[in-house]
Design a protein around this motif. Structure first.
Motif, PDB file in Angstrom:
ATOM      1  N   HIS A 105     -38.859  61.998  19.623  1.00 45.29           N
ATOM      2  CA  HIS A 105     -39.455  63.330  19.565  1.00 45.29           C
ATOM      3  C   HIS A 105     -38.798  64.257  20.596  1.00 45.29           C
ATOM      4  N   ALA A 106     -38.431  63.704  21.755  1.00 44.44           N
ATOM      5  CA  ALA A 106     -37.733  64.526  22.744  1.00 44.44           C
ATOM      6  C   ALA A 106     -36.375  64.965  22.218  1.00 44.44           C
ATOM      7  N   ALA A 107     -35.678  64.053  21.536  1.00 42.54           N
ATOM      8  CA  ALA A 107     -34.392  64.422  20.922  1.00 42.54           C
ATOM      9  C   ALA A 107     -34.594  65.488  19.859  1.00 42.54           C
ATOM     10  N   ALA A 108     -35.702  65.402  19.113  1.00 37.94           N
ATOM     11  CA  ALA A 108     -36.018  66.428  18.119  1.00 37.94           C
ATOM     12  C   ALA A 108     -36.268  67.772  18.799  1.00 37.94           C
ATOM     13  N   ALA A 109     -36.940  67.763  19.962  1.00 32.06           N
ATOM     14  CA  ALA A 109     -37.177  69.002  20.701  1.00 32.06           C
ATOM     15  C   ALA A 109     -35.853  69.612  21.162  1.00 32.06           C
ATOM     16  N   VAL A 110     -34.920  68.760  21.586  1.00 28.18           N
ATOM     17  CA  VAL A 110     -33.593  69.253  21.991  1.00 28.18           C
ATOM     18  C   VAL A 110     -32.897  69.890  20.798  1.00 28.18           C
ATOM     19  N   GLY A 113     -33.871  73.323  20.002  1.00 32.16           N
ATOM     20  CA  GLY A 113     -33.549  74.339  20.991  1.00 32.16           C
ATOM     21  C   GLY A 113     -34.604  74.520  22.062  1.00 32.16           C
ATOM     22  N   LEU A 114     -35.468  73.504  22.231  1.00 34.43           N
ATOM     23  CA  LEU A 114     -36.581  73.596  23.178  1.00 34.43           C
ATOM     24  C   LEU A 114     -36.382  72.700  24.397  1.00 34.43           C
ATOM     25  N   GLY A 115     -35.195  72.136  24.546  1.00 35.04           N
ATOM     26  CA  GLY A 115     -34.960  71.171  25.623  1.00 35.04           C
ATOM     27  C   GLY A 115     -35.162  71.728  27.014  1.00 35.04           C
ATOM     28  N   GLU A 157     -31.519  58.455  22.521  1.00 33.52           N
ATOM     29  CA  GLU A 157     -32.005  58.455  23.905  1.00 33.52           C
ATOM     30  C   GLU A 157     -31.134  59.333  24.793  1.00 33.52           C
ATOM     31  N   LEU A 158     -29.828  59.197  24.648  1.00 32.67           N
ATOM     32  CA  LEU A 158     -28.922  59.984  25.480  1.00 32.67           C
ATOM     33  C   LEU A 158     -29.084  61.476  25.196  1.00 32.67           C
ATOM     34  N   THR A 159     -29.269  61.832  23.921  1.00 32.18           N
ATOM     35  CA  THR A 159     -29.537  63.227  23.575  1.00 32.18           C
ATOM     36  C   THR A 159     -30.805  63.716  24.263  1.00 32.18           C
ATOM     37  N   ALA A 160     -31.843  62.879  24.240  1.00 27.13           N
ATOM     38  CA  ALA A 160     -33.117  63.257  24.852  1.00 27.13           C
ATOM     39  C   ALA A 160     -32.994  63.396  26.361  1.00 27.13           C
ATOM     40  N   VAL A 161     -32.348  62.425  26.994  1.00 26.84           N
ATOM     41  CA  VAL A 161     -32.247  62.422  28.452  1.00 26.84           C
ATOM     42  C   VAL A 161     -31.388  63.583  28.943  1.00 26.84           C
ATOM     43  N   ASN A 162     -30.252  63.806  28.303  1.00 24.56           N
ATOM     44  CA  ASN A 162     -29.345  64.867  28.744  1.00 24.56           C
ATOM     45  C   ASN A 162     -29.820  66.256  28.349  1.00 24.56           C
ATOM     46  N   GLY A 163     -30.580  66.339  27.262  1.00 19.36           N
ATOM     47  CA  GLY A 163     -30.937  67.654  26.743  1.00 19.36           C
ATOM     48  C   GLY A 163     -32.235  68.229  27.246  1.00 19.36           C
ATOM     49  N   THR A 164     -33.074  67.406  27.880  1.00 17.68           N
ATOM     50  CA  THR A 164     -34.346  67.909  28.404  1.00 17.68           C
ATOM     51  C   THR A 164     -34.190  68.335  29.861  1.00 17.68           C
ATOM     52  N   ALA A 165     -35.139  69.151  30.329  1.00 16.38           N
ATOM     53  CA  ALA A 165     -35.015  69.737  31.667  1.00 16.38           C
ATOM     54  C   ALA A 165     -35.341  68.750  32.787  1.00 16.38           C
ATOM     55  N   ARG A 166     -36.293  67.872  32.560  1.00 19.40           N
ATOM     56  CA  ARG A 166     -36.701  66.886  33.572  1.00 19.40           C
ATOM     57  C   ARG A 166     -36.984  65.569  32.882  1.00 19.40           C
ATOM     58  N   THR A 167     -36.726  64.468  33.584  1.00 20.88           N
ATOM     59  CA  THR A 167     -37.077  63.140  33.084  1.00 20.88           C
ATOM     60  C   THR A 167     -37.938  62.454  34.135  1.00 20.88           C
ATOM     61  N   GLY A 184     -23.508  57.595  31.774  1.00 25.59           N
ATOM     62  CA  GLY A 184     -22.984  58.953  31.742  1.00 25.59           C
ATOM     63  C   GLY A 184     -24.040  60.027  31.702  1.00 25.59           C
ATOM     64  N   ALA A 185     -25.317  59.641  31.782  1.00 25.34           N
ATOM     65  CA  ALA A 185     -26.405  60.622  31.687  1.00 25.34           C
ATOM     66  C   ALA A 185     -26.368  61.601  32.856  1.00 25.34           C
ATOM     67  N   ARG A 186     -26.625  62.867  32.555  1.00 27.13           N
ATOM     68  CA  ARG A 186     -26.584  63.917  33.577  1.00 27.13           C
ATOM     69  C   ARG A 186     -27.993  64.288  34.054  1.00 27.13           C
ATOM     70  N   ALA A 187     -28.985  63.560  33.608  1.00 31.97           N
ATOM     71  CA  ALA A 187     -30.371  63.975  33.836  1.00 31.97           C
ATOM     72  C   ALA A 187     -30.801  63.811  35.290  1.00 31.97           C
ATOM     73  N   ARG A 188     -31.730  64.668  35.679  1.00 32.79           N
ATOM     74  CA  ARG A 188     -32.468  64.471  36.928  1.00 32.79           C
ATOM     75  C   ARG A 188     -33.638  63.564  36.606  1.00 32.79           C
ATOM     76  N   VAL A 189     -33.716  62.416  37.260  1.00 36.56           N
ATOM     77  CA  VAL A 189     -34.743  61.433  36.942  1.00 36.56           C
ATOM     78  C   VAL A 189     -35.618  61.188  38.168  1.00 36.56           C
ATOM     79  N   ASP A 190     -36.908  61.474  38.037  1.00 39.52           N
ATOM     80  CA  ASP A 190     -37.883  61.188  39.081  1.00 39.52           C
ATOM     81  C   ASP A 190     -38.801  60.065  38.608  1.00 39.52           C
ATOM     82  N   VAL A 191     -39.466  59.428  39.533  1.00 43.04           N
ATOM     83  CA  VAL A 191     -40.357  58.315  39.203  1.00 43.04           C
ATOM     84  C   VAL A 191     -41.803  58.758  39.365  1.00 43.04           C
ATOM     85  N   VAL A 192     -42.550  58.683  38.266  1.00 41.62           N
ATOM     86  CA  VAL A 192     -43.987  58.983  38.268  1.00 41.62           C
ATOM     87  C   VAL A 192     -44.668  57.869  37.479  1.00 41.62           C
ATOM     88  N   PRO A 193     -45.587  57.123  38.072  1.00 42.56           N
ATOM     89  CA  PRO A 193     -46.211  56.002  37.356  1.00 42.56           C
ATOM     90  C   PRO A 193     -47.183  56.482  36.291  1.00 42.56           C
TER      91      PRO A 193
END
Length: 392
Positions: A105-110, A113-115, A157-167, A184-193
């Protein structure tokens, strides 16, 4: 904020701890004054497309129904059809931010054009799960296609991770795994349980006879009955536990393709094990309260282990293998509850230690969850990420 939360499924038609945890976050977001819409796919063809659940609105998009031949093609239909629906829905509603719990669904959002307004909640690399489950025998008719399916999933997954604003990864282990699977992912990844419902899961008296386990102590595990959960090792470890605790009983709750094999093994070893099958969400708290120790015998890829936090919230100590996120989630209460390895002998030794420590662990478990996994503590961090992508 006007928020759209997207997930693969919600109770009651979609079962599991993660699905329930999504709604815990939704409830807290709504309590904080946000206008929340939840979008999920329709699993059952009789389920309504729109449902008012009081403090949030639930929308279901058409998808191949459960039990049909096309059901397992839902990732492809999500990628092909959902982007258009998301664009139309956003045009009507004007969402400030989107919170996606499903990589497809995140890849679909990307693709829609809503990423740049989307926060991805990353639970685990689905591509790796497909490979592991196929190797374990979950998909015997589709094993030959497992590599192809896993590769397509990895690309989504790579589309979702790279195309969204935060992970937001659910654990440090998942964050490391994401970076390994997608170097190769360019995402900013934070940890939230993940968060747990502290009202539903709480200490209290339990009825052991309800689960056919009248012994003492009672061990319990709640798992999908699949190979990577390590349930065969738990059965192999149980005779050593019985040598020290002859009246011990084990309850293995859950369903899956490995069920018949596990029952046959328990019978062959003459073990006092109960298999109640799938335990409904409303019955889980009663199962936790009836037990003395929860055992998490995972062999591979435990992304978070929401059952650990549910057990802790219920005042139930947890013993786990040193796999995935178990050391950081289960071991945070006391590292002595983590087995030296996944081997049956080491698991049995950890269970014995856990039984010896259980009184002290039980007293500390609930406060630990209240500090770290309460809806308020978790959603405060989710809210910060959503406000950032919304430009608030």
């Amino acid at each position: 904020m006007r928020l759209l939360v997207i997930t693969d499924g919600v109770p009651p038609e979609h079962r599991g701890g993660v699905a329930s945890s999504v709604l815990v976050e939704v409830d807290e977001l709504a309590r904080r004054g946000h206008h929340v819409t939840v979008l999920t796919r329709r699993h059952d063809r009789d389920a309504p497309l729109t449902e008012d659940r009081g403090h949030y609105r639930l929308l279901r998009h058409p998808a191949p129904a459960r039990g049909t031949r096309g059901y397992y093609a839902h990732p492809a239909t999500t990628l092909l059809r959902v982007p258009g629906w998301l664009r139309s829905l956003d045009a009507r509603e004007g969402f400030d931010a989107i919170y996606a719990h499903s990589t497809f669904h995140a890849a679909a959002a990307v693709r829609a054009g809503l990423g740049d307004r989307t926060v991805l909640r990353f639970h685990a690399p689905s591509s790796l799960e497909v490979k592991l489950d196929a190797a374990g025998g979950k998909y015997p008719l589709a094993r030959a296609a497992g590599t192809v399916v896993a590769d397509l999933t990895r690309r989504a997954e790579l589309t979702a991770v790279n195309g969204t604003a935060r992970t937001l990864a659910t654990s440090w282990y998942v964050r490391r795994l994401l970076q390994q699977v997608h170097p190769g992912a360019r995402a900013r990844v934070d940890v939230v349980p993940l968060a747990v419902d502290l009202d539903r899961f709480s200490p209290g008296p339990g009825d052991r006879t309800r689960w056919g386990a009248g012994g003492d102590p009672v061990l319990v595990t709640v798992r999908r009955l699949v190979r990577r959960m390590g349930l065969e090792n738990l059965l192999e470890a149980f005779p050593a536990v019985l040598a020290e605790h002859p009246r011990a009983r084990l309850v293995v709750a859950g369903s899956g393709y490995l069920g018949p094999e596990l029952r046959a093994r328990a019978e062959r070893l003459a073990l006092p094990v109960e298999f109640p099958g799938f335990v409904a969400e409303e019955d889980l708290p009663h199962l936790y309260r009836a037990a003395d120790l929860f055992v998490l015998p995972t062999l591979e890829m435990e992304g978070f282990g929401i059952v650990t936090v549910e057990a802790f919230a219920s005042g139930l100590p947890v013993v786990a293998t040193p796999v995935g996120a178990n050391p950081e989630v289960a071991g945070a209460l006391d590292p002595r509850t983590i087995a030296a390895s996944t081997a049956p002998a080491d698991l049995a030794a950890a269970i014995s230690r856990g039984l010896g420590l259980r009184a002290g662990l039980a007293a500390r478990a609930r406060p630990h969850v209240e500090r770290n996994y309460s809806p308020a503590a978790v959603v405060a961090r989710v809210e910060e990420a959503l406000a950032e992508v919304a430009g608030r």
